[in-house]
Scaffold this motif. Structure first.
Motif, mmCIF file in Angstrom:
data_model
loop_
_atom_site.group_PDB
_atom_site.id
_atom_site.type_symbol
_atom_site.label_atom_id
_atom_site.label_comp_id
_atom_site.label_asym_id
_atom_site.label_seq_id
_atom_site.Cartn_x
_atom_site.Cartn_y
_atom_site.Cartn_z
ATOM 1 N N THR A 177 1.268 -0.878 -0.037
ATOM 2 C CA THR A 177 0.079 -0.463 -0.035
ATOM 3 C C THR A 177 0.852 0.860 0.353
ATOM 4 O OG1 THR A 177 -0.552 0.070 2.447
ATOM 5 C CG2 THR A 177 -1.864 -1.369 1.473
ATOM 6 N N ILE A 178 0.161 2.188 -0.342
ATOM 7 C CA ILE A 178 1.127 3.432 0.217
ATOM 8 C C ILE A 178 1.446 3.455 1.264
ATOM 9 C CG2 ILE A 178 -0.490 4.708 0.207
ATOM 10 C CD1 ILE A 178 0.469 7.827 -1.736
ATOM 11 N N GLY A 179 1.332 3.254 2.064
ATOM 12 C CA GLY A 179 1.914 3.538 3.738
ATOM 13 C C GLY A 179 2.514 2.509 3.675
ATOM 14 N N GLU A 180 2.359 1.888 3.350
ATOM 15 C CA GLU A 180 3.532 0.678 3.278
ATOM 16 C C GLU A 180 4.875 1.009 2.854
ATOM 17 O OE1 GLU A 180 1.018 -3.102 4.647
ATOM 18 O OE2 GLU A 180 1.489 -2.900 2.652
ATOM 19 N N ALA A 181 4.998 1.961 1.314
ATOM 20 C CA ALA A 181 5.466 2.159 0.724
ATOM 21 C C ALA A 181 6.320 2.825 0.866
ATOM 22 C CB ALA A 181 5.315 2.110 -0.902
ATOM 23 N N VAL A 238 2.211 4.109 -10.017
ATOM 24 C CA VAL A 238 2.087 3.883 -10.182
ATOM 25 C C VAL A 238 0.385 3.598 -10.300
ATOM 26 C CG1 VAL A 238 1.381 3.340 -7.529
ATOM 27 C CG2 VAL A 238 2.936 4.963 -7.808
ATOM 28 N N ARG A 239 0.491 1.891 -10.364
ATOM 29 C CA ARG A 239 -1.291 1.529 -10.411
ATOM 30 C C ARG A 239 -1.530 1.661 -9.275
ATOM 31 N NH1 ARG A 239 -2.438 -3.641 -9.703
ATOM 32 N NH2 ARG A 239 -0.991 -5.338 -9.123
ATOM 33 N N ARG A 240 -2.773 1.351 -10.285
ATOM 34 C CA ARG A 240 -4.006 1.387 -9.039
ATOM 35 C C ARG A 240 -5.241 0.126 -9.063
ATOM 36 N NH1 ARG A 240 -5.735 6.794 -7.128
ATOM 37 N NH2 ARG A 240 -4.170 7.763 -7.972
ATOM 38 N N ASP A 241 -5.002 -0.145 -8.324
ATOM 39 C CA ASP A 241 -6.485 -2.199 -8.221
ATOM 40 C C ASP A 241 -7.046 -1.430 -8.561
ATOM 41 O OD1 ASP A 241 -7.375 -0.432 -5.889
ATOM 42 O OD2 ASP A 241 -7.125 -1.795 -3.861
ATOM 43 N N SER A 268 -10.227 -0.519 -6.636
ATOM 44 C CA SER A 268 -10.581 0.253 -6.213
ATOM 45 C C SER A 268 -10.596 1.902 -5.671
ATOM 46 C CB SER A 268 -11.068 -0.249 -4.021
ATOM 47 O OG SER A 268 -11.250 -2.211 -4.198
ATOM 48 N N GLY A 269 -9.424 1.658 -6.725
ATOM 49 C CA GLY A 269 -9.140 3.297 -6.984
ATOM 50 C C GLY A 269 -7.543 3.052 -6.103
ATOM 51 N N TYR A 270 -6.513 2.280 -5.450
ATOM 52 C CA TYR A 270 -5.659 3.218 -4.643
ATOM 53 C C TYR A 270 -4.714 2.024 -5.015
ATOM 54 C CZ TYR A 270 -9.370 2.206 -0.128
ATOM 55 O OH TYR A 270 -10.668 2.885 -0.066
ATOM 56 N N ARG A 271 -3.840 2.986 -5.129
ATOM 57 C CA ARG A 271 -2.229 3.014 -5.221
ATOM 58 C C ARG A 271 -1.983 1.841 -4.903
ATOM 59 N NH1 ARG A 271 -2.672 8.105 -3.404
ATOM 60 N NH2 ARG A 271 -2.360 9.536 -5.592
#
Length: 123
Positions: free
Chosen positions: A3-7, A29-32, A34-37
């Protein structure tokens, strides 16, 4: 996949920094669904490169240019940065030389020293 937080945690930056890098085109960055990075290994490596380029002094527009897919577009940006850093190193070396002289100077006041006066005029 991260996730963006983990990265962000892995890179030692805030998540908003990664969002900004993506917004200005320095990071893809690609999105899943649900639209999350989603940061795969490639995106994380790209982010590491952006971070390193920022740490060596490139602005974000310079980073974007330096990471251009065509090397001939990237080289002039990097060459200009190298020249700027070399000029900075030379200026700092002159500062060290002057300051070292002031430490070793036998004159009580720097204004009384002809060598100090020469350094001052060269500034």
């Amino acid at each position: 996949m991260r996730t963006i937080g983990e990265a962000a945690a892995e890179l030692g930056v805030e998540a908003h920094v990664l969002r900004h890098w993506e917004q200005v085109g320095a990071l893809a960055v690609r999105r899943d669904g649900s639209g999350y990075r989603v940061f795969d290994d490639g995106a994380l490596e790209q982010a590491r490169t952006v971070l390193k380029l920022r740490r060596v002094g490139l602005s974000l527009p310079e980073v974007v240019a330096a990471m251009a897919p065509v090397k001939s577009q990237a080289q002039p940006v990097v060459a200009r940065k190298i020249a700027a850093l070399e000029a900075e190193v030379a200026a700092r070396q002159q500062a060290i030389t002057f300051l070292q002289h002031t430490v070793d100077c036998r004159h009580r006041y720097l204004d009384d020293c002809p060598d100090c006066a020469t350094f001052v005029r060269e500034a």
